[in-house]
Design a protein around this motif. Structure first.
Motif, PDB file in Angstrom:
ATOM      1  N   LEU A 159      32.236  38.792  27.040  1.00 21.04           N
ATOM      2  CA  LEU A 159      33.190  37.784  26.956  1.00 21.04           C
ATOM      3  C   LEU A 159      34.518  38.467  26.673  1.00 21.04           C
ATOM      4  O   LEU A 159      34.656  39.453  26.083  1.00 21.04           O
ATOM      5  CB  LEU A 159      32.743  36.926  25.798  1.00 21.04           C
ATOM      6  N   GLY A 160      35.426  38.026  27.464  1.00 24.95           N
ATOM      7  CA  GLY A 160      36.911  38.627  27.410  1.00 24.95           C
ATOM      8  C   GLY A 160      36.973  39.662  28.702  1.00 24.95           C
ATOM      9  O   GLY A 160      38.129  39.920  29.107  1.00 24.95           O
ATOM     10  N   PHE A 161      35.871  40.031  29.358  1.00 28.67           N
ATOM     11  CA  PHE A 161      36.020  40.867  30.387  1.00 28.67           C
ATOM     12  C   PHE A 161      36.645  40.204  31.574  1.00 28.67           C
ATOM     13  O   PHE A 161      36.050  39.000  31.971  1.00 28.67           O
ATOM     14  CB  PHE A 161      34.783  41.708  30.917  1.00 28.67           C
ATOM     15  N   GLU A 162      37.601  40.680  32.356  1.00 27.17           N
ATOM     16  CA  GLU A 162      38.120  39.980  33.527  1.00 27.17           C
ATOM     17  C   GLU A 162      38.292  40.991  34.525  1.00 27.17           C
ATOM     18  O   GLU A 162      38.933  42.019  34.339  1.00 27.17           O
ATOM     19  CB  GLU A 162      39.313  38.898  33.200  1.00 27.17           C
ATOM     20  N   ALA A 163      38.394  40.699  36.067  1.00 29.00           N
ATOM     21  CA  ALA A 163      38.565  41.636  36.973  1.00 29.00           C
ATOM     22  C   ALA A 163      38.887  40.996  38.197  1.00 29.00           C
ATOM     23  O   ALA A 163      38.442  39.630  38.466  1.00 29.00           O
ATOM     24  CB  ALA A 163      37.340  42.528  37.165  1.00 29.00           C
ATOM     25  N   ASP A 164      39.959  41.480  38.938  1.00 29.41           N
ATOM     26  CA  ASP A 164      40.100  41.117  40.476  1.00 29.41           C
ATOM     27  C   ASP A 164      39.125  41.314  41.307  1.00 29.41           C
ATOM     28  O   ASP A 164      38.844  42.671  41.485  1.00 29.41           O
ATOM     29  CB  ASP A 164      41.573  41.320  40.795  1.00 29.41           C
ATOM     30  N   LEU A 165      38.641  40.650  42.219  1.00 27.64           N
ATOM     31  CA  LEU A 165      37.977  41.068  43.287  1.00 27.64           C
ATOM     32  C   LEU A 165      38.355  40.661  44.666  1.00 27.64           C
ATOM     33  O   LEU A 165      38.808  39.547  45.020  1.00 27.64           O
ATOM     34  CB  LEU A 165      36.318  40.196  43.078  1.00 27.64           C
ATOM     35  N   THR A 166      38.344  41.774  45.564  1.00 27.87           N
ATOM     36  CA  THR A 166      38.798  41.528  46.950  1.00 27.87           C
ATOM     37  C   THR A 166      37.335  41.630  47.831  1.00 27.87           C
ATOM     38  O   THR A 166      36.515  42.432  47.397  1.00 27.87           O
ATOM     39  CB  THR A 166      39.690  42.779  47.505  1.00 27.87           C
ATOM     40  N   VAL A 167      37.283  40.644  48.547  1.00 31.40           N
ATOM     41  CA  VAL A 167      35.906  40.475  49.434  1.00 31.40           C
ATOM     42  C   VAL A 167      36.187  40.314  50.990  1.00 31.40           C
ATOM     43  O   VAL A 167      37.302  40.192  51.363  1.00 31.40           O
ATOM     44  CB  VAL A 167      35.309  39.333  49.025  1.00 31.40           C
ATOM     45  N   ASP A 168      35.268  40.903  51.684  1.00 32.53           N
ATOM     46  CA  ASP A 168      35.265  40.512  53.165  1.00 32.53           C
ATOM     47  C   ASP A 168      35.319  39.087  53.544  1.00 32.53           C
ATOM     48  O   ASP A 168      34.706  38.371  52.659  1.00 32.53           O
ATOM     49  CB  ASP A 168      34.584  41.659  53.872  1.00 32.53           C
ATOM     50  N   LEU A 172      31.364  39.839  50.537  1.00 29.23           N
ATOM     51  CA  LEU A 172      30.905  41.072  49.990  1.00 29.23           C
ATOM     52  C   LEU A 172      32.019  41.788  49.388  1.00 29.23           C
ATOM     53  O   LEU A 172      32.989  41.806  50.235  1.00 29.23           O
ATOM     54  CB  LEU A 172      29.930  41.843  51.459  1.00 29.23           C
ATOM     55  N   VAL A 173      31.664  42.464  48.274  1.00 21.76           N
ATOM     56  CA  VAL A 173      32.905  43.219  47.682  1.00 21.76           C
ATOM     57  C   VAL A 173      33.464  44.346  48.470  1.00 21.76           C
ATOM     58  O   VAL A 173      32.812  45.149  48.650  1.00 21.76           O
ATOM     59  CB  VAL A 173      32.429  43.432  46.193  1.00 21.76           C
ATOM     60  N   LEU A 174      34.755  44.189  48.360  1.00 20.98           N
ATOM     61  CA  LEU A 174      35.560  45.537  49.124  1.00 20.98           C
ATOM     62  C   LEU A 174      36.285  46.345  47.877  1.00 20.98           C
ATOM     63  O   LEU A 174      35.937  47.356  47.947  1.00 20.98           O
ATOM     64  CB  LEU A 174      36.585  45.148  49.794  1.00 20.98           C
ATOM     65  N   ARG A 175      36.561  45.445  46.799  1.00 18.33           N
ATOM     66  CA  ARG A 175      37.161  46.116  45.611  1.00 18.33           C
ATOM     67  C   ARG A 175      37.024  45.296  44.310  1.00 18.33           C
ATOM     68  O   ARG A 175      37.222  44.094  44.651  1.00 18.33           O
ATOM     69  CB  ARG A 175      38.300  46.327  45.686  1.00 18.33           C
ATOM     70  N   TYR A 176      36.194  45.714  43.471  1.00 24.58           N
ATOM     71  CA  TYR A 176      35.967  45.318  42.108  1.00 24.58           C
ATOM     72  C   TYR A 176      36.673  45.979  41.046  1.00 24.58           C
ATOM     73  O   TYR A 176      36.423  46.976  40.717  1.00 24.58           O
ATOM     74  CB  TYR A 176      34.439  45.104  41.667  1.00 24.58           C
ATOM     75  N   GLU A 177      37.825  45.331  40.765  1.00 24.60           N
ATOM     76  CA  GLU A 177      38.838  46.028  39.840  1.00 24.60           C
ATOM     77  C   GLU A 177      38.093  46.653  38.605  1.00 24.60           C
ATOM     78  O   GLU A 177      37.272  45.914  37.870  1.00 24.60           O
ATOM     79  CB  GLU A 177      39.698  45.195  39.147  1.00 24.60           C
ATOM     80  N   HIS A 178      38.516  47.834  38.129  1.00 22.20           N
ATOM     81  CA  HIS A 178      37.682  48.583  37.041  1.00 22.20           C
ATOM     82  C   HIS A 178      36.446  49.204  37.422  1.00 22.20           C
ATOM     83  O   HIS A 178      36.106  50.061  36.471  1.00 22.20           O
ATOM     84  CB  HIS A 178      37.764  47.825  35.850  1.00 22.20           C
ATOM     85  N   LEU A 179      35.898  48.946  38.376  1.00 19.54           N
ATOM     86  CA  LEU A 179      34.311  49.088  38.340  1.00 19.54           C
ATOM     87  C   LEU A 179      33.720  49.783  40.005  1.00 19.54           C
ATOM     88  O   LEU A 179      33.280  50.855  39.812  1.00 19.54           O
ATOM     89  CB  LEU A 179      33.509  47.912  38.120  1.00 19.54           C
ATOM     90  N   PHE A 180      34.176  49.034  40.797  1.00 23.07           N
ATOM     91  CA  PHE A 180      33.440  49.564  42.238  1.00 23.07           C
ATOM     92  C   PHE A 180      34.711  49.441  43.294  1.00 23.07           C
ATOM     93  O   PHE A 180      35.529  48.573  43.334  1.00 23.07           O
ATOM     94  CB  PHE A 180      32.396  48.499  42.693  1.00 23.07           C
ATOM     95  N   GLU A 181      34.347  50.217  44.541  1.00 23.84           N
ATOM     96  CA  GLU A 181      35.203  50.048  45.728  1.00 23.84           C
ATOM     97  C   GLU A 181      34.223  50.305  46.620  1.00 23.84           C
ATOM     98  O   GLU A 181      33.543  51.258  46.764  1.00 23.84           O
ATOM     99  CB  GLU A 181      36.628  50.742  45.674  1.00 23.84           C
ATOM    100  N   ARG A 182      34.408  49.615  47.910  1.00 27.76           N
ATOM    101  CA  ARG A 182      33.525  50.082  48.900  1.00 27.76           C
ATOM    102  C   ARG A 182      34.163  51.311  49.752  1.00 27.76           C
ATOM    103  O   ARG A 182      35.398  51.804  49.773  1.00 27.76           O
ATOM    104  CB  ARG A 182      33.540  48.639  49.739  1.00 27.76           C
TER     105      ARG A 182
END
Length: 187
Positions: A159-168, A172-182
């Protein structure tokens, strides 16, 4: 038939993933291996079988570390889930599994979130903690921020975690703020 291979790296700690998708007219399969230094270091393999509309039918997760090997399987049974072959009534109605160590599973709700700016989708998930191989019910929301952009909001276990995601174009995730990038492999 389409067979893309995707790579992601962790941006919060050392780790990377290789995922192979097989997209056929009547089903989608995914197999992946990831290596991560989190939780003392581990290798985790996960395989998915999805319907043609990207709804999870089964997911199997295997984890290896320096001490042990563990395995976990979720199987969709109507609106319920079996975990390692046993009913889990606490997960009844959870729409999809969400595996903590990969951005792949974000694709399922992303594909169901309307393309209209400001649209949102709230759902319950069967949250799989990859390093611990445990499953618990959790809630999350996806908010459409524009073409190929969404905001993830955790309403449950984190609860409280938020993140911006960029997808193709496939969600499918290209970038997941704080955690992952393709990543793109070097030829």
């Amino acid at each position: 038939m389409s067979k893309p291979i995707l790579f992601w790296r962790r941006t919060d700690l050392e780790g990377c993933e290789r995922l192979e998708l097989v997209i056929e007219p009547d089903q989608i399969r995914a197999t992946s291996t990831l290596v991560c230094l989190e939780a003392g270091g581990f290798r985790l393999d996960h395989s998915w079988r999805l319907s043609s509309d990207w709804r999870v039918q089964t997911v199997t997760v295997e984890r290896w570390n320096d001490r042990e090997h563990g395995r976990l399987e979720l199987l969709k049974n109507g609106s319920s889930w079996l975990v390692n072959g046993k009913p889990r009534p606490d997960l009844d109605g959870a729409e999809e599994p969400d595996l903590s160590v990969t951005p792949f599973c974000n694709t399922f709700p992303i594909r169901r979130t309307s393309e209209s700016y400001g649209a949102s989708l709230t759902l319950d998930t069967a949250f799989i903690d990859g390093p611990a191989l445990t499953v618990a019910r959790s809630r999350q929301r996806y908010e459409r921020q524009g073409p190929g952009r969404l905001r993830y909001v955790d309403l449950g276990l984190s609860l409280g975690f938020e993140a911006d995601l960029t997808v193709d174009h496939q969600g499918l995730v290209l970038r997941y703020e704080h955690l992952f990038e393709r990543m793109t492999p070097v030829a």
